[in-house]
Design a protein around this motif. Structure first.
Motif, short mmCIF file in Angstrom:
data_model
loop_
_atom_site.label_atom_id
_atom_site.label_comp_id
_atom_site.label_asym_id
_atom_site.label_seq_id
_atom_site.Cartn_x
_atom_site.Cartn_y
_atom_site.Cartn_z
N CYS A 22 0.82 -1.22 0.00
CA CYS A 22 0.00 0.00 0.00
C CYS A 22 0.85 1.26 0.00
CB CYS A 22 -0.90 0.04 1.24
SG CYS A 22 -2.14 -1.27 1.34
N THR A 198 -6.99 5.09 0.46
CA THR A 198 -7.03 6.34 -0.29
C THR A 198 -6.68 6.12 -1.75
OG1 THR A 198 -4.72 6.83 0.27
CG2 THR A 198 -6.42 7.75 1.73
N GLU A 199 -6.92 7.17 -2.55
CA GLU A 199 -6.61 7.10 -3.98
C GLU A 199 -5.12 6.85 -4.22
OE1 GLU A 199 -8.77 7.02 -6.24
OE2 GLU A 199 -10.58 7.86 -5.36
N SER A 202 -1.09 2.27 -3.15
CA SER A 202 -0.76 1.38 -4.27
C SER A 202 -1.52 0.06 -4.23
CB SER A 202 0.75 1.13 -4.31
OG SER A 202 1.21 0.67 -3.06
N SER A 204 -4.60 -2.58 -4.74
CA SER A 204 -5.53 -2.76 -5.85
C SER A 204 -6.85 -2.04 -5.59
CB SER A 204 -5.81 -4.26 -6.04
OG SER A 204 -6.97 -4.46 -6.82
N PRO A 205 -7.42 -1.38 -6.60
CA PRO A 205 -8.75 -0.77 -6.45
C PRO A 205 -9.81 -1.78 -6.03
CG PRO A 205 -7.70 0.03 -8.45
CD PRO A 205 -6.84 -1.08 -7.93
N LYS A 208 -9.46 -2.23 -2.33
CA LYS A 208 -9.97 -1.05 -1.63
C LYS A 208 -11.49 -1.06 -1.56
CE LYS A 208 -6.15 1.88 -3.25
NZ LYS A 208 -5.79 3.06 -4.08
N GLU A 209 -12.14 -1.31 -2.68
CA GLU A 209 -13.60 -1.31 -2.72
C GLU A 209 -14.17 -2.38 -1.81
OE1 GLU A 209 -15.63 0.94 -4.01
OE2 GLU A 209 -13.82 2.04 -4.56
N GLY A 269 -5.46 -7.86 -6.12
CA GLY A 269 -6.91 -7.82 -6.00
C GLY A 269 -7.61 -9.16 -6.10
N ARG A 288 -13.94 6.08 -0.71
CA ARG A 288 -12.54 6.32 -1.04
C ARG A 288 -12.30 7.82 -1.19
NH1 ARG A 288 -9.77 3.71 -6.19
NH2 ARG A 288 -11.43 2.20 -5.87
N SER A 290 -9.05 11.11 -1.33
CA SER A 290 -7.64 11.43 -1.52
C SER A 290 -6.98 11.61 -0.16
CB SER A 290 -7.48 12.71 -2.33
OG SER A 290 -7.92 13.83 -1.57
#
Length: 314
Positions: A22, A198-199, A202, A204-205, A208-209, A269, A288, A290
């Motif tokens: 991350c 956060t955006e 590093s 995986s999106p 994060k979701e 992910g 999410r 910044s």
């Protein structure tokens, strides 16, 4: 200003945890630019990758940042030499004996902070000559101490046991949480989960979701025969729980874990077979943002909390 902001040369006593997969240069530089202290997480980086992230972070911020180094890292000598060669001035160490590297780092002008999970280890840090300690409670994500002491119990115990500047970690993700830690004796906080989602992280999106959808009880501390790790519910965690319930040995658990499991989950992910690590505080984070938005919220909600009258009036 307090001892933590003075020691680290930062505006706010808020440190971003150096989390594996991350905490690259984008996250670290964003936190430093917003007035906190960003940390590059060396634990998931090859030596050359770490050097690259340090150089990119130097180019992206004029403010202090540091590197988090797990002392169990297999190429520890190479990592330490890179930190010195690249002019890093702040190192957070964890997962090992602080006596091993603290003196060597301080001789080279580097500020050393060590992560502990008990008052006993905090006292050993003071003996080793570290500049400050992070006291991390049971609520934290990733690897945890075996004591399973909560942050609210750990902070006053460490405060009583040592005179070192004290940073609280584990379950802190709001301004109100920062104030609570300060009331208990901390002089700063280290926040992992909030920044991991956060955006600029590093991770995986997809990871994060998924973490943003978690509720109470969706993380659990497992793998205690190896290194206690807080895991999110998925197929891999179910396999770990089943193995532990059946009395699996350390070697059997190590085989089940395999190699690259955290990378598969957090960085790539894979929500089923990956090792998904996140803190309990994820249950109260649902969107999410910044880094700048998070830092602004933390500072503003802290200030609002300070102004509230919580105590009974006489």
């Amino acid at each position: 200003m307090n001892r933590i902001t003075s020691l680290l040369g930062i505006q706010y006593p808020i440190i971003q945890g150096g989390m594996v997969w991350c905490s690259g240069w984008r996250l670290a530089s964003a936190v430093s630019n917003a007035g906190g202290l960003g940390l590059i997480g060396a634990g998931s980086m090859h030596p050359d990758t770490l050097r690259e992230h340090i150089r990119k972070c130097n180019a992206a911020t004029k403010f202090p940042f540091g590197v988090n180094i797990p002392l169990m890292y297999p190429q520890i000598e190479e990592i330490m030499n890179i930190v010195v060669e690249e002019g890093v001035k702040i190192v957070f160490t964890s997962a090992g004996n602080p006596k091993t590297w603290t003196g060597w780092l301080k001789e080279r002008g580097i500020t050393v902070v060590h992560v502990v999970s008990s008052a006993r280890f905090a006292m050993k840090c003071e003996e080793a000559g570290v500049d400050a300690v992070v006291a991390e409670g049971f609520e934290a994500g990733g690897h945890n101490g075996r004591e399973e002491t909560t942050t609210f119990c750990l902070i006053p115990a460490v405060r009583e046991a040592t005179t070192l500047p004290l940073i609280a970690a584990g379950g802190i993700g709001t301004g109100e949480g920062i104030l609570a830690a300060m009331v208990l004796g901390a002089e700063g906080v280290q926040i992992g989960t909030r920044f991991a989602l956060t955006e600029e992280s590093s991770a995986s999106p997809v990871f994060k979701e998924y973490c943003l959808s978690l509720g109470e009880g969706d993380t659990k501390l497992l793998l205690k025969k190896l290194a206690p790790t807080r895991l999110v519910k998925n197929a891999f965690r179910e396999a770990v729980e089943k193995a532990e319930d059946s009395g699996a040995t350390s070697e059997e658990l190590r085989t089940l874990l395999g190699r690259g499991r955290a990378k598969k989950g957090i960085f790539e992910g894979d929500l089923e077979e990956g090792e998904l690590e996140i803190g309990q505080v994820s249950a109260i984070i649902s969107r999410r943002q910044s880094v700048a938005e998070v830092m602004n919220e933390l500072v503003e909600s802290y200030r609002q909390a300070v102004e509230k009258k919580y105590l009974f009036e006489r």
